[in-house]
Design an enzyme around this catalytic site. Structure first.
Site, PDB file in Angstrom:
ATOM      1  N   TRP A  53      40.987  43.117  43.577  1.00 16.57           N
ATOM      2  CA  TRP A  53      41.067  43.487  44.989  1.00 16.57           C
ATOM      3  C   TRP A  53      40.118  42.657  45.832  1.00 16.57           C
ATOM      4  O   TRP A  53      40.459  42.224  46.926  1.00 16.57           O
ATOM      5  CB  TRP A  53      40.805  44.980  45.154  1.00 16.57           C
ATOM      6  CG  TRP A  53      40.967  45.500  46.545  1.00 16.57           C
ATOM      7  CD1 TRP A  53      40.126  46.350  47.203  1.00 16.57           C
ATOM      8  CD2 TRP A  53      42.041  45.239  47.469  1.00 16.57           C
ATOM      9  NE1 TRP A  53      40.607  46.631  48.471  1.00 16.57           N
ATOM     10  CE2 TRP A  53      41.776  45.958  48.658  1.00 16.57           C
ATOM     11  CE3 TRP A  53      43.199  44.460  47.396  1.00 16.57           C
ATOM     12  CZ2 TRP A  53      42.623  45.916  49.768  1.00 16.57           C
ATOM     13  CZ3 TRP A  53      44.042  44.406  48.505  1.00 16.57           C
ATOM     14  CH2 TRP A  53      43.761  45.137  49.668  1.00 16.57           C
ATOM     15  N   LYS A  78      36.610  53.118  46.691  1.00 17.84           N
ATOM     16  CA  LYS A  78      36.966  54.474  47.090  1.00 17.84           C
ATOM     17  C   LYS A  78      36.340  55.488  46.149  1.00 17.84           C
ATOM     18  O   LYS A  78      36.314  55.261  44.935  1.00 17.84           O
ATOM     19  CB  LYS A  78      38.496  54.642  47.080  1.00 17.84           C
ATOM     20  CG  LYS A  78      39.216  53.662  47.989  1.00 17.84           C
ATOM     21  CD  LYS A  78      40.697  53.565  47.705  1.00 17.84           C
ATOM     22  CE  LYS A  78      41.347  52.502  48.578  1.00 17.84           C
ATOM     23  NZ  LYS A  78      42.786  52.331  48.280  1.00 17.84           N
ATOM     24  N   ALA A 108      46.725  44.636  44.668  1.00 18.52           N
ATOM     25  CA  ALA A 108      46.020  43.380  44.897  1.00 18.52           C
ATOM     26  C   ALA A 108      46.930  42.158  44.786  1.00 18.52           C
ATOM     27  O   ALA A 108      46.902  41.272  45.648  1.00 18.52           O
ATOM     28  CB  ALA A 108      44.858  43.260  43.911  1.00 18.52           C
ATOM     29  N   LYS A 156      43.227  60.454  46.381  1.00 17.82           N
ATOM     30  CA  LYS A 156      44.535  59.953  45.924  1.00 17.82           C
ATOM     31  C   LYS A 156      44.484  59.457  44.494  1.00 17.82           C
ATOM     32  O   LYS A 156      45.473  59.557  43.757  1.00 17.82           O
ATOM     33  CB  LYS A 156      45.049  58.868  46.879  1.00 17.82           C
ATOM     34  CG  LYS A 156      44.221  57.586  46.930  1.00 17.82           C
ATOM     35  CD  LYS A 156      44.744  56.500  46.018  1.00 17.82           C
ATOM     36  CE  LYS A 156      43.889  55.256  46.096  1.00 17.82           C
ATOM     37  NZ  LYS A 156      44.377  54.181  45.213  1.00 17.82           N
ATOM     38  N   VAL A 192      37.780  50.597  33.741  1.00 14.29           N
ATOM     39  CA  VAL A 192      37.281  51.515  34.762  1.00 14.29           C
ATOM     40  C   VAL A 192      38.463  52.091  35.530  1.00 14.29           C
ATOM     41  O   VAL A 192      39.286  51.350  36.077  1.00 14.29           O
ATOM     42  CB  VAL A 192      36.323  50.795  35.733  1.00 14.29           C
ATOM     43  CG1 VAL A 192      35.897  51.736  36.857  1.00 14.29           C
ATOM     44  CG2 VAL A 192      35.099  50.283  34.990  1.00 14.29           C
ATOM     45  N   THR A 239      47.782  49.245  48.938  1.00 16.30           N
ATOM     46  CA  THR A 239      47.620  47.803  48.745  1.00 16.30           C
ATOM     47  C   THR A 239      47.400  47.470  47.278  1.00 16.30           C
ATOM     48  O   THR A 239      46.282  47.614  46.772  1.00 16.30           O
ATOM     49  CB  THR A 239      46.412  47.293  49.559  1.00 16.30           C
ATOM     50  OG1 THR A 239      45.284  48.156  49.276  1.00 16.30           O
ATOM     51  CG2 THR A 239      46.686  47.335  51.051  1.00 16.30           C
ATOM     52  N   GLY A 245      44.156  51.558  52.142  1.00 17.08           N
ATOM     53  CA  GLY A 245      45.582  51.702  52.387  1.00 17.08           C
ATOM     54  C   GLY A 245      46.390  51.418  51.137  1.00 17.08           C
ATOM     55  O   GLY A 245      45.841  51.164  50.058  1.00 17.08           O
ATOM     56  N   ARG A 262      29.930  38.724  39.578  1.00 19.94           N
ATOM     57  CA  ARG A 262      28.790  39.166  38.772  1.00 19.94           C
ATOM     58  C   ARG A 262      28.413  38.118  37.727  1.00 19.94           C
ATOM     59  O   ARG A 262      27.235  37.913  37.451  1.00 19.94           O
ATOM     60  CB  ARG A 262      29.131  40.499  38.100  1.00 19.94           C
ATOM     61  CG  ARG A 262      28.021  41.077  37.246  1.00 19.94           C
ATOM     62  CD  ARG A 262      28.402  42.451  36.729  1.00 19.94           C
ATOM     63  NE  ARG A 262      29.683  42.437  36.027  1.00 19.94           N
ATOM     64  CZ  ARG A 262      29.817  42.104  34.739  1.00 19.94           C
ATOM     65  NH1 ARG A 262      28.746  41.761  34.026  1.00 19.94           N
ATOM     66  NH2 ARG A 262      30.995  42.117  34.157  1.00 19.94           N
TER      67      ARG A 262
END
Length: 375
Positions: free
Chosen positions: A27, A121, A153, A213, A301, A151, A149, A47
């Site tokens: 993203w 989020k 990626a 969500k 994750v 989306t 929104g 990273r």
């Protein structure tokens, strides 16, 4: 003599021309691509030094968006000081669980007063803080907003027509000149090609939609994986939106925000495809795959897995019933049997759908749902 009042009426709104995107996952890379494609310079922080080097040398992020060429205006770095040097705005695209640590790491390097937009989020575990509150705790003096929104990626990076919400709180000055607010300037920065942003001043509503969500998507995935089809998914989406509305209003957000892109839009997308890691995790669990074996055993994750705990804890704290989120939390973190937990969800007391109609009575014929049925 009083200085002349500057006439800003003719001053055009302007985008941010140098943006730091912190997080070189799928993203973060997609957002960096959108901004760079619009003609702005992007410092993309990764990273790992080897990942940053590979992006600069190959113009691809093979780890996350393999096969997509990245615009020349993107410069990757693993040095936070370099990424933030002369930045006019920052997009934070790190996992919600590491956001506080990221804010602490950038504090010595971030230019004064520049706006920060969250592109992650969730609700912080233990504190129950919205992510914007986490950032404000660690980086006082900066205006904090969010980009959220429906989306995926890869589709965003491929410039498929995509819409999202850019939300920041509006100061008095912002309301006098809304087109020069941080929300509007960030929207202008992202506007171009297939990417169409909308502006909101309801940061709480946008954040709640984004956090909840993911948990609802896991519920949809579980039921789909267990063999149920469209009726079930539609019910979970619709009642999930209701849970979003209740929590948003309890925290000072607006119900109508939840019906927009960052709420209903994002929820619908996330619950519609196993491209979503949240939906995918639920689907595998619904098929009977043990959690350690999901994603072929990779350490993946899944934000909804983390937020199932923090969202339900927050809901209890403010007295908001969120039975779908509670069910997901029980399955993921308290060893509840999936079939029993979702059967209990469906057998809850019958309620009125308009919340204003105060009505509740016991379900007359609770029974165990038949998992593994045909679609």
């Amino acid at each position: 003599m009083e200085p002349p009042i500057k006439d800003t009426a003719q001053t055009p709104a302007s985008p941010y021309t140098r943006v730091a995107v912190l997080g070189a996952g799928s993203w973060g890379t997609a957002l960096a691509t959108v901004i760079a494609r619009n003609g702005h310079d992007v410092a993309l922080w990764a990273r790992r030094p080897d990942q940053a080097q590979a992006i600069n040398e190959t113009r691809q992020n093979a780890d996350y968006l393999d096969g997509l060429s990245l615009p020349a205006r993107i410069t990757a770095t693993s040095d936070l000081a370099v990424a933030l040097d002369d930045a006019q705005a920052v997009l934070l695209v790190t996992p919600s669980s590491t956001l506080r640590a990221m804010c602490q790491a950038i504090a010595p390097h971030i230019p004064d007063l520049i706006p920060l937009a969250l592109a992650c989020k969730g609700v912080e575990k233990r504190t129950g803080l919205l992510l914007s509150e986490v950032v404000s705790d660690e980086l006082p003096g900066h205006t904090v907003g969010a980009v959220s929104g429906p989306t995926f990626a890869r589709e965003t990076a491929l410039d498929h027509p995509t819409a999202a919400t850019v939300a920041f709180p509006f100061s008095y000055a912002d309301r006098l000149s809304p087109d020069r607010s941080p929300a509007a300037r960030m929207a202008l920065t992202l506007s171009g090609g297939g990417f169409r942003p909308y502006v909101s001043d309801d940061l709480v509503g946008v954040e709640v939609g984004g956090a909840v969500k993911n948990v609802i998507a896991i519920a949809c995935g579980i039921m789909s994986g267990a063999g149920f089809a469209e009726n079930t998914r539609a019910a979970l989406i619709t009642r999930g939106i209701d849970e979003m509305k209740l929590l948003a209003t309890a925290l000072g957000g607006r119900r109508e925000t939840v019906t927009g892109l960052s709420g209903a839009g994002d929820l619908t997308l996330t619950c519609s495809s196993t491209t979503s890691r949240n939906m995918s995790l639920g689907y595998q669990l619904g098929q009977g795959v043990p959690r350690p074996n999901c994603f072929e055993g990779r350490n993946t994750v899944v934000e909804g897995e983390v937020n199932a705990v923090s969202v339900t804890d927050l809901a209890r704290r403010v007295g908001v019933p969120m039975p779908i989120c509670e069910t997901v939390n029980a399955v993921l973190h308290h060893g509840a049997d999936i079939q029993e937990a979702f059967s209990a969800l469906w057998a809850r007391p019958i309620e009125a759908e308009p919340f204003a109609l105060d009505l509740s009575f016991d379900h007359p014929a609770p029974q165990t749902l038949q998992f593994g049925g045909t679609s």
